[in-house]
Design an enzyme around this catalytic site. Structure first.
Site, PDB file in Angstrom:
ATOM      1  N   ASP A 115       0.852  -1.183   0.000  1.00  0.00           N
ATOM      2  CA  ASP A 115       0.000   0.000   0.000  1.00  0.00           C
ATOM      3  C   ASP A 115       0.889   1.234   0.000  1.00  0.00           C
ATOM      4  O   ASP A 115       1.939   1.250   0.661  1.00  0.00           O
ATOM      5  CB  ASP A 115      -0.913   0.012   1.228  1.00  0.00           C
ATOM      6  N   ASP A 133      -6.901  -1.016  -5.007  1.00  0.00           N
ATOM      7  CA  ASP A 133      -8.068  -0.750  -4.161  1.00  0.00           C
ATOM      8  C   ASP A 133      -9.000   0.271  -4.810  1.00  0.00           C
ATOM      9  O   ASP A 133     -10.224   0.196  -4.655  1.00  0.00           O
ATOM     10  CB  ASP A 133      -7.628  -0.250  -2.781  1.00  0.00           C
TER      11      ASP A 133
END
Length: 164
Positions: A115, A133
């Site tokens: 991330d 995402d």
């Protein structure tokens, strides 16, 4: 030609996210200070050992492989849905598969999901996410829109049949 769009969306979306993850791993300090990128998004490298919001983060190789297989199976089922659906629903499912596939590949290679986009509002940083995402979220929003549109269409058809 109808099958080309899902393949292009999935391949391009997954490749773009995986390239961004490679860049983030090479350029950002893990768990380092956030670097401003956009007004509400900073760059900060973190690693997600679970699923969304680090849920189901377990220690051990068996747990990691179980999570990997479960997410791969779910991704494959969405892929099947993408190829069997039509129109905007096909596009939406393809977005979800693009993001999910990128995260599955990342987890398979590194054991975690990378991330790098830190959402923040002032000093509040609710979560760090990745481009995959974004694809998954966009696809989910489009699917909700598709379902809402279908319901509205069904209501309109029922109402017009009552008046005739």
């Amino acid at each position: 030609m109808k099958m080309a769009w899902p393949i292009l969306i999935i391949a391009f979306g997954a490749a773009l996210d995986l390239a961004a993850k490679l860049w983030a791993r090479a350029s950002l300090e893990p768990y380092g200070a956030a670097t401003e990128f956009l007004p509400f998004v900073a760059l900060r490298l973190t690693f997600n050992h679970g699923v969304s919001f680090s849920l189901l983060s377990f220690e051990g190789e068996i747990a990691r492989l179980t999570l990997l297989l479960a997410t791969a199976a779910l991704t494959a089922s969405f892929g099947l849905w993408a190829f069997r659906s039509q129109g905007l629903e096909r596009i939406a499912a393809s977005f979800i598969v693009a993001g999910a596939l990128a995260n599955v590949i990342d987890r398979a290679v590194y054991g975690t999901v990378t991330d790098y986009l830190d959402l923040h509002f002032g000093a509040w940083h609710p979560f760090v996410f990745n481009l995959a995402d974004v694809w998954i979220t966009a696809g989910a929003i489009l699917l909700v829109f598709c379902q809402f549109s279908r319901k509205q269409s069904n209501v309109a058809v029922r109402n017009s049949s009552k008046t005739t």
